[in-house]
Enzyme design. Sequence first.
Site, PDB file in Angstrom:
ATOM      1  N   ASP B 111       0.859  -1.195   0.000  1.00  0.00           N
ATOM      2  CA  ASP B 111       0.000   0.000   0.000  1.00  0.00           C
ATOM      3  C   ASP B 111       0.887   1.233   0.000  1.00  0.00           C
ATOM      4  O   ASP B 111       2.092   1.151   0.270  1.00  0.00           O
ATOM      5  CB  ASP B 111      -0.936   0.015   1.207  1.00  0.00           C
ATOM      6  CG  ASP B 111      -0.189   0.051   2.526  1.00  0.00           C
ATOM      7  OD1 ASP B 111       0.866  -0.643   2.643  1.00  0.00           O
ATOM      8  OD2 ASP B 111      -0.604   0.789   3.430  1.00  0.00           O
ATOM      9  N   ASP B 140       8.750   3.635  -1.479  1.00  0.00           N
ATOM     10  CA  ASP B 140       8.053   3.271  -0.233  1.00  0.00           C
ATOM     11  C   ASP B 140       6.733   2.617  -0.569  1.00  0.00           C
ATOM     12  O   ASP B 140       5.705   3.274  -0.642  1.00  0.00           O
ATOM     13  CB  ASP B 140       7.864   4.520   0.634  1.00  0.00           C
ATOM     14  CG  ASP B 140       7.191   4.225   1.966  1.00  0.00           C
ATOM     15  OD1 ASP B 140       7.156   3.046   2.371  1.00  0.00           O
ATOM     16  OD2 ASP B 140       6.699   5.171   2.591  1.00  0.00           O
ATOM     17  N   GLU B 174       0.159  -1.001   5.783  1.00  0.00           N
ATOM     18  CA  GLU B 174       1.263  -0.455   6.573  1.00  0.00           C
ATOM     19  C   GLU B 174       1.139   1.039   6.758  1.00  0.00           C
ATOM     20  O   GLU B 174       1.394   1.571   7.852  1.00  0.00           O
ATOM     21  CB  GLU B 174       2.608  -0.794   5.897  1.00  0.00           C
ATOM     22  CG  GLU B 174       3.812  -0.660   6.832  1.00  0.00           C
ATOM     23  CD  GLU B 174       4.406   0.745   6.876  1.00  0.00           C
ATOM     24  OE1 GLU B 174       5.220   1.008   7.776  1.00  0.00           O
ATOM     25  OE2 GLU B 174       4.085   1.596   5.998  1.00  0.00           O
ATOM     26  N   ASP B 204      12.426  -1.405   4.081  1.00  0.00           N
ATOM     27  CA  ASP B 204      11.405  -0.349   4.090  1.00  0.00           C
ATOM     28  C   ASP B 204      11.931   0.912   4.765  1.00  0.00           C
ATOM     29  O   ASP B 204      11.178   1.683   5.321  1.00  0.00           O
ATOM     30  CB  ASP B 204      10.142  -0.861   4.810  1.00  0.00           C
ATOM     31  CG  ASP B 204       8.960   0.084   4.697  1.00  0.00           C
ATOM     32  OD1 ASP B 204       8.928   0.877   3.732  1.00  0.00           O
ATOM     33  OD2 ASP B 204       8.089   0.043   5.585  1.00  0.00           O
ATOM     34  N   HIS B 456       6.503   9.640   1.206  1.00  0.00           N
ATOM     35  CA  HIS B 456       5.337  10.345   1.771  1.00  0.00           C
ATOM     36  C   HIS B 456       5.157  11.750   1.203  1.00  0.00           C
ATOM     37  O   HIS B 456       4.079  12.313   1.298  1.00  0.00           O
ATOM     38  CB  HIS B 456       5.376  10.439   3.307  1.00  0.00           C
ATOM     39  CG  HIS B 456       5.288   9.116   4.000  1.00  0.00           C
ATOM     40  ND1 HIS B 456       4.797   8.988   5.276  1.00  0.00           N
ATOM     41  CD2 HIS B 456       5.626   7.873   3.597  1.00  0.00           C
ATOM     42  CE1 HIS B 456       4.843   7.708   5.632  1.00  0.00           C
ATOM     43  NE2 HIS B 456       5.345   7.019   4.628  1.00  0.00           N
TER      44      HIS B 456
END
Lengths: 486, 486
Positions: B111, B140, B174, B204, B456
């Site tokens: 995800d 990511d 996650e 990760d 992000h």
Amino acid sequence: MATDKLDFVFKKIDELAAAVAPEYNIINDRLAPAVKIPSISSDRSPDGRKNVVAMTDFLENQLKALHASVHRYPLGPEPDTDLQLPDIIIANYPSTYDANKKTILIYGHYDVQPAGDGWTTNPWTLTEKEGKLYGRGSTDDKGPLLAWLNALEAYQLANIDVPVNLIFCFEGMEESGSTGFATFASSPANSHIFAHVDAACISDNYWLTTRKPCLTYGLRGINYFKLTVEHPGVQLHSGMFGGCVYEPMTDLVILLSKLVDSQGRILIPGIEELVEGVTEEEVQEYATIEFTTRDFQDTIGSRANIFEDPKDTLMHRFRFPSLTIHGITGADSSPNQTTSIAPSVTAKFSIRTVPYMDQNSITNLTTHHLMHEFDKLRSKNTCRVELFGESAPYWLGTSDDANFRAGKMATQRVYKTEPDLTREGGSIGVTLDLQNVLGEKSIMLLPVGMSDDGAHGPNEKLDRVNYIEGSKLLGAYWYYFANPYS
Amino acid sequence: MATDKLDFVFKKIDELAAAVAPEYNIINDRLAPAVKIPSISSDRSPDGRKNVVAMTDFLENQLKALHASVHRYPLGPEPDTDLQLPDIIIANYPSTYDANKKTILIYGHYDVQPAGDGWTTNPWTLTEKEGKLYGRGSTDDKGPLLAWLNALEAYQLANIDVPVNLIFCFEGMEESGSTGFATFASSPANSHIFAHVDAACISDNYWLTTRKPCLTYGLRGINYFKLTVEHPGVQLHSGMFGGCVYEPMTDLVILLSKLVDSQGRILIPGIEELVEGVTEEEVQEYATIEFTTRDFQDTIGSRANIFEDPKDTLMHRFRFPSLTIHGITGADSSPNQTTSIAPSVTAKFSIRTVPYMDQNSITNLTTHHLMHEFDKLRSKNTCRVELFGESAPYWLGTSDDANFRAGKMATQRVYKTEPDLTREGGSIGVTLDLQNVLGEKSIMLLPVGMSDDGAHGPNEKLDRVNYIEGSKLLGAYWYYFANPYS
């Protein structure tokens, strides 16, 4: 004979309130249709502004029906919008100035706050329950504004000559900072409007309690600030960077903690010295005001009052400054669990000011104090203090002049009691705008509504009895201003 | 001979990346279609969740094509939603357990975060510019996750036997707190999945810089708190009530100012005593890490670093606690000039925790400290401290075991350099969930991406070279885990 004349006026007001349809009634046919118009000045949609203008039209018609001469003053476009500001209404009664009479300027506003949540009735339908008239604007300020018209109508129906020249000044942006009003009032082109004014009266505040009327002679001012702390870089993750960078929120809360303590004492050095000293005489005046700690607790809905002595509560509302931190922008205000370090945060806080706190001195003392405290942090963030939005100085009228004597006599006549002499803790910007235009002329705040009316909140109301007796009060005020020795 | 076998694998990876259409290519035909699927786990719309499931399907197909045996584990409904959680994929390769080989558990998540604003390319179209592959999830965690598949594919195409049993464990929640993962991992019904695991690897996280690979053996934990101060009554106007009532925001900022100073030092008594002491040996280890203050300033986008010595910066990220105030709810966070006293305000703050800060001790110390400071205010407001959302303990692995030795050898082989040994300042919850299941077995974090990948944020990227060499790194890690003396 004085008494008799007013008695006729009062009788007409009672009749106008008690009349049953299809007969004309000042509640159903004046206040109710006004409340029906959602004249929300902060609604910047075209339809929203049309509603405000519908209210201008409504008042124009009402005033014309009462034989006033009505002028509408356009204020031009509202800054940062595509909208025109609603007109200011100036209405003269009698339509031709009578040099043998004194002149009273009457201010009111015909816009309202948005309804908001929490109503148990339709906010736009005036609804009577247990003697209370519920509806947005019922007490702020459509009810009091229309009470002036009720008084005028009653004089006319009673065939009593209104003993003063009246100048009605009604605006439609009060709940949105009275945009355009100061410019309008101070414009030399409009000075003729105010040329003959002997005194002014504003009915846009409230009794101190639910038991006793008051006259209001003072307002606190407001200096509104923004305090910004910024990290020069980007938004960062608190896991990866927490502990390694200067965090703006950390600095900001430290600075905010240096402004005021839990007991409300302002911590900015030099502020206290600006405040007028309390005299023994003044303390005794406060003692005469009918106000208990229980009254205060009922109003705030809790027992979280700082002072046990009601005199102290009154003094901190009337004549001592206060500082409130309203909120913070830039930091995460969501209810979610987030983990960022906000790069730029701004706190909004305001200082309520009292005699003789000069606006510039407050700004300088506050800025210096915060920058000094920030320097002590040795942070690599940056910090700045700015004035924000509308600030206004305090206002202090003269409570022992002909204007206030008329207000006092009217109160004694209608309510059979001596009014409290109060100040308000809040600001009413137009008071200062009008004082600037009127110079030494007296301004009095003469409220119609009570402490529990809930202006701005849900379930705003005006007691039926206040609407009716308030109409009498305003009419009696005209009378006693013209006949001070009656 | 060892070297030769891996050389064949590496050569295949290079070929798979360099192949030109219509030939199969691991960028265009594996990473690009994965990025195209907006598998945003925080999108709680039915279509949003369908996208996550489309990614589950994509991975299932990819793994089956590589001859793994694939099992999907449903996790049931997502709490407080009408949605089913996306399945966890467990894939075994070879499909039948080979008792002669060691077993490695590989975790990844499929995800992604929402795209957000500020992209210069389409976030859902993998776009190469100057050797960087831009797209949401590129680094990511779709890129690293698919790098494991690249390695497996290369072994197969090179006809080299994969020298370990592989258990792939891929989850789809996650970025939304790994809902359901801990329950899944700790369920006795699932214990067979982890029965043979000798070591685990998670790819990760990121290199500490853009220059040097690293192995990561520790994570800070997080205790997330809500601090609420409430006035027992209603919302009040600062003009009418400022100075007479206890204001929640005043108390709140005073309390927040007692948590951490501008230099990031936590002020809660007793916290410091919980932190593991620094040894001389440890300081020397930090000195070997290639990391400069300039690196740090480039990452944070400013020079607002607290520490001048990069060793201090590293230690405060790796092994000292930090406290961040994230924001305040309940106070006015609008950009407008408002004048209310908020009746209930809640600050959100978190403490990043390190060895040996026990979660309960931190909660108790923090609560006690704040309640003690609140008592000192003698306020009539109320105050409470609560844990909020997901908190997680710190994690500290063992960096000198067979697992890390394999990671170190793989790094030396692919990057011709010694990896930095790092810890992360943030939390990766699943690490702890897996450690709980695996007991004493070693977990290593083996990143593929670099410090400037921008997970992000907008313009998330993975360098092409990191995708390719990262695939080799992961494949080499398997090899050296099986052949530690080669």
